[in-house]
Design an enzyme around this catalytic site. Structure first.
Site, PDB file in Angstrom:
ATOM      1  N   HIS A 152     -55.423 -36.482 -48.925  1.00 43.65           N
ATOM      2  CA  HIS A 152     -56.272 -37.321 -48.291  1.00 43.65           C
ATOM      3  C   HIS A 152     -56.320 -36.685 -46.713  1.00 43.65           C
ATOM      4  O   HIS A 152     -55.210 -36.410 -46.255  1.00 43.65           O
ATOM      5  CB  HIS A 152     -55.934 -38.438 -48.348  1.00 43.65           C
ATOM      6  CG  HIS A 152     -56.657 -39.757 -47.067  1.00 43.65           C
ATOM      7  ND1 HIS A 152     -58.035 -39.627 -46.905  1.00 43.65           N
ATOM      8  CD2 HIS A 152     -56.142 -40.222 -46.181  1.00 43.65           C
ATOM      9  CE1 HIS A 152     -58.261 -40.343 -46.119  1.00 43.65           C
ATOM     10  NE2 HIS A 152     -57.273 -40.803 -45.509  1.00 43.65           N
ATOM     11  N   ASN A 210     -61.310 -37.354 -39.919  1.00 46.45           N
ATOM     12  CA  ASN A 210     -60.897 -38.203 -40.940  1.00 46.45           C
ATOM     13  C   ASN A 210     -62.012 -38.892 -41.759  1.00 46.45           C
ATOM     14  O   ASN A 210     -62.599 -40.025 -40.956  1.00 46.45           O
ATOM     15  CB  ASN A 210     -59.656 -38.943 -40.701  1.00 46.45           C
ATOM     16  CG  ASN A 210     -59.304 -40.063 -41.921  1.00 46.45           C
ATOM     17  OD1 ASN A 210     -59.896 -40.051 -43.091  1.00 46.45           O
ATOM     18  ND2 ASN A 210     -58.286 -40.664 -41.630  1.00 46.45           N
ATOM     19  N   CYS A 215     -59.652 -45.237 -48.687  1.00 44.92           N
ATOM     20  CA  CYS A 215     -59.168 -43.889 -48.462  1.00 44.92           C
ATOM     21  C   CYS A 215     -58.694 -43.386 -50.040  1.00 44.92           C
ATOM     22  O   CYS A 215     -58.785 -42.239 -50.215  1.00 44.92           O
ATOM     23  CB  CYS A 215     -57.862 -43.727 -47.660  1.00 44.92           C
ATOM     24  SG  CYS A 215     -58.153 -44.337 -46.086  1.00 44.92           S
TER      25      CYS A 215
END
Length: 360
Positions: A264, A294, A115
């Site tokens: 993020h 996501n 991530c």
């Protein structure tokens, strides 16, 4: 030392959408609606069978280079950051180097980052600009996490989508460029985001394929990606505001100096909590997850790309990118946009398996 500047960016997601209605039929309406309320995710873009993260990355890069009329022979650095490559060996960068028709003098390699991928890959590219190795770099952040999730995982399937982002870096002028970076790691939490049977430590066999249902009703095996959601959420809302404040002090800037803060895109509730703790004004916040999910390592740059498409990135803007997750890790990048601005790439952000740009 030469610095790099972000001169073009383009993202691609699969055309296939995994809707809330489909997931309600699989997991039940009450559970799915509860997740949707917290996450802010209505649909997830997921690859079709036969499509990979490399296909998404190829389309993003090919469309960007074509739209910007960038000669392939001028690209001297290719960095591909992914957790879902086509092969364990060789790296996905080599596959994409060939597909994109890049020259022999172009260095190509993978970064195995999750991530936090975008700031890390930008920093690596910046270092190679500084040493004179690169003058035109293509950074590809791509993940297809849907391919490593158990279809019965009620938490992760409802959150994650697939996507890729291509970023073009070129020599910076005095008024633009990658200004500064800040990184960190809390490795005590590496187990919280993990795919246990995916390498040499735990070879796959009949035992790793056994399905296990946990106390929350999630079904998975050791061969699937797993997350300790509570631990990751705690890490995000407690650690990330602190490290962001530390980064701003290190960079010598304040929230007032920033034009946009892109976090993020994990889930909306988490992002809102971090924005609130950092006292980020609403006008400097950005969200891009409702219709895509996501996107893991591609989430932060995809949000950046979408912000450009929506006209939220003005010429001369100072942007803070904050990525965090697998590791547990975090990476922050301070980016100054050039005075000419960043015009959106006039190309589709969707990809189907039958699209010519999905294969070469």
């Amino acid at each position: 030392m030469m610095r790099a500047a972000l001169t073009a960016i383009h993202h691609v997601v699969p055309a296939r959408s995994l809707t809330t209605a489909e997931l309600e039929a699989r997991f039940g309406a009450k559970h799915v609606q509860s997740i949707a309320k917290l996450s802010g995710i209505r649909e997830r873009r997921v690859v079709e069978r036969g499509m990979t993260a490399a296909d998404l990355a190829f389309a993003a890069a090919d469309r960007l280079l074509t739209a910007r009329a960038v000669p392939r022979a001028s690209v001297d650095l290719l960095i591909v950051t992914t957790q879902t490559g086509d092969y364990q060996i060789p790296g996905t960068a080599f596959v994409l180097h060939e597909r994109l028709g890049l020259p022999e003098q172009c260095a190509a390699y993978d970064l195995a980052q999750g991530c936090s991928a975008f700031p890390y890959s930008l920093a690596v590219a910046q270092g190679l600009f500084a040493t004179g190795v690169a003058r035109r770099a293509l950074v590809l952040n791509t993940d297809a996490l849907s391919t490593i999730l158990h279809p019965g995982d009620r938490t992760l399937v409802t959150l994650h989508g697939d996507g890729a982002v291509a970023t073009l870096l070129e020599p910076a002028t005095a008024s633009e460029g990658l200004v500064a970076f800040h990184f960190g790691t809390d490795s005590s939490g590496w187990r919280y985001l993990c795919m246990p049977a995916s390498g040499a430590r735990q070879p796959r066999d009949e035992n790793t394929r056994k399905e296990i249902t946990d106390e929350t009703g999630n079904v998975r095996s050791a061969e699937h990606f797993q997350m300790n959601g509570q631990a990751v959420f705690h890490f995000a809302i407690h650690k990330i505001p602190d490290v962001t404040r530390a980064a701003l002090i290190k960079f010598g800037v304040t929230m007032a100096d920033l034009d946009l803060v892109i976090l993020h895109q994990a889930n909306r509730f988490m992002i809102e909590q971090i924005y609130k703790k950092l006292e980020v004004p609403v006008g400097k916040q950005f969200f891009y997850l409702e219709d895509v999910g996501n996107l893991s390592g591609a989430a932060t740059p995809a949000a950046m790309s979408e912000a450009v498409r929506q006209g939220r990135v003005r010429p001369g803007a100072l942007i803070l990118l904050v990525s965090f997750g697998v590791g547990l890790s975090w990476g922050l990048a301070l980016v100054r946009i050039g005075l000419d601005g960043l015009a959106p790439v006039p190309a589709s952000t969707e990809l189907t398996l039958t699209d010519p740009s999905s294969k070469s």
